[in-house]
Design an enzyme around this catalytic site. Structure first.
Site, PDB file in Angstrom:
ATOM      1  CG  ASP A 203      57.473  14.547  30.465  1.00 31.65           C
ATOM      2  OD1 ASP A 203      57.624  15.787  30.389  1.00 31.65           O
ATOM      3  OD2 ASP A 203      58.415  13.742  30.294  1.00 31.65           O
TER       4      ASP A 203
ATOM      5  CG  ASP B 154      59.221  18.750  27.457  1.00 35.43           C
ATOM      6  OD1 ASP B 154      60.267  19.184  27.980  1.00 35.43           O
ATOM      7  OD2 ASP B 154      58.660  17.695  27.812  1.00 35.43           O
TER       8      ASP B 154
END
Length: 173
Positions: free
Chosen positions: A129, A143
């Site tokens: 991330d 995402d």
């Protein structure tokens, strides 16, 4: 096979290919951005605008870092979800349906690839991330694709259902 059946088969094949192309594009873009993030953000944070910054993080759980340590289980669940979504592709027709479903599947495959290939054992990898709003959990392109794809599919299905009800009311009068 009649000409009508043949045309229907070609249309379904084109729809499947469109979804597959969107999946591949999202997967490739996700993996390229994650590779960049791992290299460029290893030892720094990049402040962009307002609260948006790029900061490297690794997530061994799922949404909002819940379920840490469940990597192999999450990988299996992701495989099942991708298979179910792929098999349901005929139910989500049209360009918008293909776009949304392709984004969801491509995002799921992007995060699955991290779990499978970024760890010491199968499914033990961490999802990369790097998009940090500082007021929302840190996330990545996969995402964002899943979230936007889901929104597109839901709106598409709602509008399709609504058009179907309006058409049915028009023929019953």
């Amino acid at each position: 096979m009649s000409a009508e059946q043949s045309a229907g088969a070609r249309k379904r094949l084109a729809h499947s290919r469109c979804i597959a192309a969107i999946c591949a594009t999202v997967l490739a873009a996700d993996q390229v951005t994650k590779a960049w993030a791992v290299t460029a953000l290893d030892d720094r944070i990049i402040d962009l605008v307002w609260t948006l910054r790029l900061r490297l993080a690794h997530n061994t759980g799922f949404a909002f870092s819940a379920g840490r340590g469940l990597g192999p289980v999450l990988a299996l669940v992701a495989i099942v979800i991708v298979a179910i979504l792929w098999s349901s592709r005929r139910r989500v027709g049209g360009v918008w349906g293909a776009l949304g479903l392709g984004a969801i599947i491509g995002g799921a495959l992007g995060n699955l690839a991290d779990r499978v290939f970024r760890g010491a054992g199968w499914g033990r990898g961490a999802v990369v991330d790097f998009v940090d709003l500082q007021w929302w959990p840190i996330f990545n392109l996969a995402d964002a694709s899943i979230t936007m794809g889901l929104a597109v599919v839901l709106v598409h299905l709602y509008l399709s259902e609504r058009r179907g009800r309006v058409a049915a009311q028009g023929t019953s009068e």
